[in-house]
Every structure is written in C-alpha cells, then in structure tokens.
Design a protein around this motif. Sequence first.
Motif, short mmCIF file in Angstrom:
data_model
loop_
_atom_site.label_atom_id
_atom_site.label_comp_id
_atom_site.label_asym_id
_atom_site.label_seq_id
_atom_site.Cartn_x
_atom_site.Cartn_y
_atom_site.Cartn_z
N LEU A 166 0.83 -1.21 0.00
CA LEU A 166 0.00 0.00 0.00
C LEU A 166 0.87 1.25 0.00
N MET A 167 1.87 1.25 0.87
CA MET A 167 2.67 2.44 1.10
C MET A 167 3.60 2.77 -0.06
N TYR A 168 4.24 1.73 -0.62
CA TYR A 168 5.28 1.96 -1.62
C TYR A 168 4.94 1.46 -3.01
N GLY A 169 3.80 0.81 -3.16
CA GLY A 169 3.34 0.37 -4.47
C GLY A 169 2.14 1.17 -4.93
N LEU A 170 1.05 1.10 -4.16
CA LEU A 170 -0.18 1.76 -4.58
C LEU A 170 -0.14 3.28 -4.40
N VAL A 179 -4.99 11.90 -10.97
CA VAL A 179 -5.10 13.23 -11.59
C VAL A 179 -5.66 13.16 -13.01
N ALA A 180 -5.66 11.98 -13.62
CA ALA A 180 -6.29 11.82 -14.93
C ALA A 180 -7.81 11.90 -14.82
N ILE A 181 -8.31 11.67 -13.61
CA ILE A 181 -9.75 11.71 -13.36
C ILE A 181 -10.13 12.98 -12.61
N ALA A 182 -9.35 13.32 -11.60
CA ALA A 182 -9.57 14.52 -10.80
C ALA A 182 -8.25 15.29 -10.74
N PRO A 183 -8.11 16.37 -11.49
CA PRO A 183 -6.82 17.06 -11.62
C PRO A 183 -6.19 17.51 -10.30
N ARG A 184 -6.99 17.69 -9.26
CA ARG A 184 -6.45 18.08 -7.96
C ARG A 184 -6.50 16.91 -6.97
N GLY A 185 -6.76 15.73 -7.47
CA GLY A 185 -6.84 14.55 -6.61
C GLY A 185 -5.49 14.17 -6.03
N ARG A 186 -5.52 13.60 -4.82
CA ARG A 186 -4.27 13.27 -4.12
C ARG A 186 -4.38 11.88 -3.50
N VAL A 187 -3.23 11.22 -3.34
CA VAL A 187 -3.16 9.90 -2.70
C VAL A 187 -1.99 9.90 -1.73
N ASN A 188 -2.27 9.60 -0.47
CA ASN A 188 -1.23 9.58 0.56
C ASN A 188 -1.46 8.42 1.51
N SER A 189 -0.49 8.16 2.37
CA SER A 189 -0.60 7.09 3.34
C SER A 189 -0.19 7.61 4.72
N VAL A 190 -1.00 7.31 5.73
CA VAL A 190 -0.71 7.65 7.12
C VAL A 190 -0.35 6.36 7.84
N ASN A 191 0.86 6.31 8.41
CA ASN A 191 1.42 5.04 8.87
C ASN A 191 1.72 5.04 10.37
N PRO A 192 0.82 4.45 11.16
CA PRO A 192 1.06 4.40 12.61
C PRO A 192 2.05 3.30 12.99
N GLY A 193 2.58 3.43 14.20
CA GLY A 193 3.25 2.32 14.87
C GLY A 193 2.20 1.62 15.73
N TRP A 194 2.57 1.23 16.93
CA TRP A 194 1.58 0.62 17.82
C TRP A 194 0.56 1.66 18.25
#
Length: 265
Positions: A166-170, A179-194
Amino acid sequence: MSLDFGLKDVHVLITGAAGGIGLETVKTFLQLGARVTAHYNSRLGDLANITDIVALQADVRDEKSVTALLSEAAAKNGGPVSVLVVNHGIWPEENKHIADMSLDQWNNTMAVDLTGPFLLCRAYLRALRNADEKAREAASIIFIGSTAGKFGEANHGDYAAAKSALMYGLTPTLKNEIVAIAPRGRVNSVNPGWVATPLAENTLKDTAFVERALATTPLQKVATPGDVARQVAVMASPVLSGHVNGVNLQVDGDSDTYSDYHRLQ
C-alpha cells in the motif's frame, strides 16, 4: 481563530470504521462537517451509537460487494464519495515465521489487506469519473499503512508485506493516476506504529513488550486512535494539504534515524 479544513459537506467513506482508528476517524470527520459513510465487515459495534452517518456492510474481499458499497454510499449519502480512507485490515495475532505460515493465512491476509484496497480504489475511481466537479475537487485517497510496512515485522510477514505494498506500491502509483480523473486529486498514506486499539489490546498488556517497543521511540508513548485520526483529517483537507501528494506520513512518535525495535523482535 477557527481553522477551516474545507471538508464541510464532503462525502468521506471510511473502511473498517467499527475498529479503534476507524471509529475515531468517523468522529473526527463528523466534527469537521463531512458527510460520513462508515463501512463495517460483520458488526456495527459502537457505530450503532453514532448518529448522522450512513453505515454500510461489505466484504472487501468480494468484487461485487465492494462495487455495491460505493454505489450504495452514493445513493444514500448525497452523491459519489470524494474522500476514501482505506483503514480496514487484519493482523493475525498468532506469531508465525514465514517458514511456518500456512498458504491459507497468507492468502487471507492479502485478500483483506491488499486485494480489498485495490477493489475499493478501483470502484472509487470509476465512480469519480462520473462525479461532478465539486466531488472531484476534494478527491483524495488515504491509506492507513504501518511501521511494519517500512521496517518489516518478524512473525507477521503477511501483514508487513501487504502494508508495504500500500505504502510503496499503490500510493506512488495512484497519485499519478488519480489526476487523470480529478486534476487536484491526491493519494497519501498515514502510517502508525503501535496504537492502543482493541486489535492490539492483548499484545499491549505485556508491559515488558511495551517497554521494548518504546525503547527507541523518542516520545515514549503508544499512540491513541485520535493521534492517527487527526492526521488523516489533515491529510484529507484540500485546504491544509492541497499540495501534499504521494507522501508516506509516519505517525509513530519515532524518527527515521531510529530502528523500529519492536518490529524486529
């Protein structure tokens, strides 16, 4: 001074919303004025006590179930989903080295933790193609990753592999495709520890384990679900994070200069 997150009336779908992080994320987005669709797998849990949400059941491993989830969310909550928070996941509690892990366990973890996110993102992006400009303006996918995806996790290689994907592939792939669908669209990942959630409750009862886990954590505390939920909201905000894209945000009280000791034991 009040701070506008720009999320009022934005449709947010949160998967795995009955769990600790998911439930707190639901509450956080509601406080910000979003329209929240809360996904659950088998039980509503405390979601049943929250008003002003649309709660929907779906098996994220099943293609038809996921497609129906996005369609039903749009029909029951005022239009297509703008923000997708991929929060659900399983972490098999029993310790298993890869050498001793059954193929059934591996396949099930991958089905829930990786294939499920693929199906959700695909259905979300397909629906976004037909959404109006307002829905596309706030378009955002946020994965809940894990320090296991960065450092690995002995005895839980299935979970670590799925989170890493998820983090390093998707995340870096989809941030270029959305952005091809939504020019201002964004994709990020929030990664917790315990995080102190019901999922980790039994593990965190071991005080010696917790001491080892915090040995290389400068903040010397286990995260609360709210610590994670607030960062998800910040990342989803087109006002606060409108120029943040393709980022893996570690929410672990840690530093990249430290090894994540508890994941290596």
